[in-house]
Scaffold this motif. Sequence first.
Motif, PDB file in Angstrom:
ATOM      1  N   TRP A 117       0.838  -1.204   0.000  1.00  0.00           N
ATOM      2  CA  TRP A 117       0.000   0.000   0.000  1.00  0.00           C
ATOM      3  C   TRP A 117       0.876   1.259   0.000  1.00  0.00           C
ATOM      4  CZ3 TRP A 117      -5.384  -0.091   0.071  1.00  0.00           C
ATOM      5  CH2 TRP A 117      -6.008   1.141   0.183  1.00  0.00           C
ATOM      6  N   LEU A 118       1.891   1.262   0.876  1.00  0.00           N
ATOM      7  CA  LEU A 118       2.764   2.433   0.963  1.00  0.00           C
ATOM      8  C   LEU A 118       3.541   2.656  -0.336  1.00  0.00           C
ATOM      9  CD1 LEU A 118       4.135   2.041   4.574  1.00  0.00           C
ATOM     10  CD2 LEU A 118       2.628   3.839   3.739  1.00  0.00           C
ATOM     11  N   ARG A 119       3.891   1.586  -1.006  1.00  0.00           N
ATOM     12  CA  ARG A 119       4.672   1.715  -2.242  1.00  0.00           C
ATOM     13  C   ARG A 119       3.808   2.165  -3.417  1.00  0.00           C
ATOM     14  NH1 ARG A 119       6.787   2.967  -6.216  1.00  0.00           N
ATOM     15  NH2 ARG A 119       8.351   1.840  -7.395  1.00  0.00           N
TER      16      ARG A 119
ATOM     17  N   VAL B 209      -5.307  -0.384   6.839  1.00  0.00           N
ATOM     18  CA  VAL B 209      -5.460  -0.959   8.180  1.00  0.00           C
ATOM     19  C   VAL B 209      -6.859  -1.556   8.350  1.00  0.00           C
ATOM     20  CG1 VAL B 209      -5.515  -0.405  10.641  1.00  0.00           C
ATOM     21  CG2 VAL B 209      -3.718   0.545   9.190  1.00  0.00           C
ATOM     22  N   ALA B 210      -7.872  -0.874   7.858  1.00  0.00           N
ATOM     23  CA  ALA B 210      -9.239  -1.389   7.954  1.00  0.00           C
ATOM     24  C   ALA B 210      -9.399  -2.679   7.151  1.00  0.00           C
ATOM     25  CB  ALA B 210     -10.229  -0.335   7.469  1.00  0.00           C
TER      26      ALA B 210
ATOM     27  N   LEU C 146      -0.734   7.917  -4.531  1.00  0.00           N
ATOM     28  CA  LEU C 146      -1.914   8.369  -5.264  1.00  0.00           C
ATOM     29  C   LEU C 146      -2.885   9.139  -4.374  1.00  0.00           C
ATOM     30  CD1 LEU C 146      -2.642   5.136  -7.340  1.00  0.00           C
ATOM     31  CD2 LEU C 146      -1.448   7.208  -8.078  1.00  0.00           C
ATOM     32  N   GLY C 147      -2.608   9.190  -3.077  1.00  0.00           N
ATOM     33  CA  GLY C 147      -3.433   9.971  -2.173  1.00  0.00           C
ATOM     34  C   GLY C 147      -4.341   9.148  -1.269  1.00  0.00           C
ATOM     35  N   LEU C 148      -4.269   7.817  -1.347  1.00  0.00           N
ATOM     36  CA  LEU C 148      -5.102   6.978  -0.481  1.00  0.00           C
ATOM     37  C   LEU C 148      -4.430   6.806   0.875  1.00  0.00           C
ATOM     38  CD1 LEU C 148      -6.178   4.261  -3.046  1.00  0.00           C
ATOM     39  CD2 LEU C 148      -7.553   6.114  -2.147  1.00  0.00           C
TER      40      LEU C 148
END
Length: 61
Positions: free
Chosen positions: A32-34, A47-48, A39-41
Amino acid sequence: MDRRRGFLPIETNWFDRLFISVVIWVALSLLWLRFLEPLGLSIWICVAISLVLAVILIRRG
């Protein structure tokens, strides 16, 4: 022991399923971090998603 067979292809207890959930959470967070956070998410969405997957995996895995 609380060993049982669920949808996972191995016999597990609750701690095994918890450990697998944590490994999935770490891998998903890194991906996700990469790819998605630039992209702004927000990481909180990840985490959810990880929490929902963990609950499903621990209860039914």
